[in-house]
Design a protein around this motif. Structure first.
Motif, PDB file in Angstrom:
ATOM      1  N   LEU A  77     -17.088 -37.092 -65.841  1.00  0.00           N
ATOM      2  CA  LEU A  77     -15.905 -37.562 -66.564  1.00  0.00           C
ATOM      3  C   LEU A  77     -14.684 -36.714 -66.225  1.00  0.00           C
ATOM      4  O   LEU A  77     -13.551 -37.161 -66.369  1.00  0.00           O
ATOM      5  CB  LEU A  77     -16.152 -37.561 -68.081  1.00  0.00           C
ATOM      6  N   LEU A  83      -6.701 -38.855 -67.381  1.00  0.00           N
ATOM      7  CA  LEU A  83      -7.179 -39.112 -68.739  1.00  0.00           C
ATOM      8  C   LEU A  83      -6.238 -38.481 -69.752  1.00  0.00           C
ATOM      9  O   LEU A  83      -5.849 -37.322 -69.617  1.00  0.00           O
ATOM     10  CB  LEU A  83      -8.585 -38.537 -68.893  1.00  0.00           C
ATOM     11  N   PHE A  85      -9.519 -38.223 -74.985  1.00  0.00           N
ATOM     12  CA  PHE A  85     -10.953 -37.968 -74.841  1.00  0.00           C
ATOM     13  C   PHE A  85     -11.545 -37.920 -76.240  1.00  0.00           C
ATOM     14  O   PHE A  85     -11.440 -36.931 -76.945  1.00  0.00           O
ATOM     15  CB  PHE A  85     -11.196 -36.648 -74.098  1.00  0.00           C
ATOM     16  N   ILE A 103     -13.887 -31.197 -67.940  1.00  0.00           N
ATOM     17  CA  ILE A 103     -13.103 -31.890 -68.978  1.00  0.00           C
ATOM     18  C   ILE A 103     -11.929 -31.009 -69.403  1.00  0.00           C
ATOM     19  O   ILE A 103     -10.807 -31.489 -69.572  1.00  0.00           O
ATOM     20  CB  ILE A 103     -13.981 -32.230 -70.213  1.00  0.00           C
ATOM     21  N   ILE A 107      -4.728 -34.545 -70.825  1.00  0.00           N
ATOM     22  CA  ILE A 107      -5.301 -34.859 -72.139  1.00  0.00           C
ATOM     23  C   ILE A 107      -4.394 -34.336 -73.255  1.00  0.00           C
ATOM     24  O   ILE A 107      -4.033 -33.176 -73.281  1.00  0.00           O
ATOM     25  CB  ILE A 107      -6.718 -34.258 -72.301  1.00  0.00           C
ATOM     26  N   PHE A 112      -7.950 -34.766 -77.992  1.00  0.00           N
ATOM     27  CA  PHE A 112      -9.289 -34.270 -77.674  1.00  0.00           C
ATOM     28  C   PHE A 112     -10.075 -34.183 -78.971  1.00  0.00           C
ATOM     29  O   PHE A 112      -9.754 -33.385 -79.842  1.00  0.00           O
ATOM     30  CB  PHE A 112      -9.154 -32.883 -77.035  1.00  0.00           C
TER      31      PHE A 112
END
Length: 186
Positions: free
Chosen positions: A16, A22, A25, A40, A46, A49
């Protein structure tokens, strides 16, 4: 990516981390275990989160506020995280919510969180923060700069000493302050 509130089990796939753009998440409310893959934590885009309510463990990376500098929401409550709250979170200048209640975090709350003007929720209820000594709450005076703070959760830790008078200078927006089940006196 939102995979919340399912019955996912096992580890979070490190693949991922290849999703380099991204922004969200969310894997909260599953039965995930293991540690969060470092891949990640390296997705700098991001801003949301949330890994709350799983069976994750390990320490939060000390540089998480540098690698996830766009964080606005950082939530990992109801897991088994240990170690200290990363001082680098102060580098995530848009951070508004930090919630790691019900874990095994140790040390204290970094005073540098007071540099984050958008913080509206800080929740570290039910950890093992503090040393049962005077001065455990010295960081409170720095939080007087967080003028939109609505929630400050410190219940069920090992904070000791007297309550600092600066607690009266917290945000006028503060609506929830939890301090029970600690070791205060005076």
């Amino acid at each position: 990516i939102t995979l919340a509130l399912n019955s996912f089990q096992g580890r979070i796939p490190p693949e991922l981390g290849r999703l380099s753009r991204l922004r969200v998440f969310q894997v909260y409310g599953n039965e995930l275990s293991g540690t969060i893959p470092s891949s990640i934590y390296n997705i700098s885009s991001i801003y949301y989160f949330s890994v709350t309510q799983n069976q994750l463990h390990g320490e939060l990376p000390p540089n998480v506020g540098l690698t996830l500098s766009n964080l606005e929401i950082f939530a990992g409550g109801v897991n088994n995280f240990t170690g200290q709250i990363p001082v680098s979170l102060s580098n995530a200048s848009k951070l508004g919510l930090v919630d790691f209640a019900q874990n095994g975090l140790t040390g204290t709350v970094p005073a540098v969180l007071g540099k984050l003007p958008n913080l509206f929720r800080i929740n570290f209820d039910d950890n093992t923060l503090g040393s049962r000594q005077s001065g455990d709450l010295d960081f409170i005076s720095s939080l007087t700069n967080c003028t939109v703070l609505e929630v400050l959760g410190l219940h069920g830790n090992s904070f000791g000493g007297d309550l600092p008078s600066s607690i009266a200078n917290l945000s006028v927006n503060l609506s929830i302050l939890t301090l029970g089940s600690n070791f205060f006196h005076g």
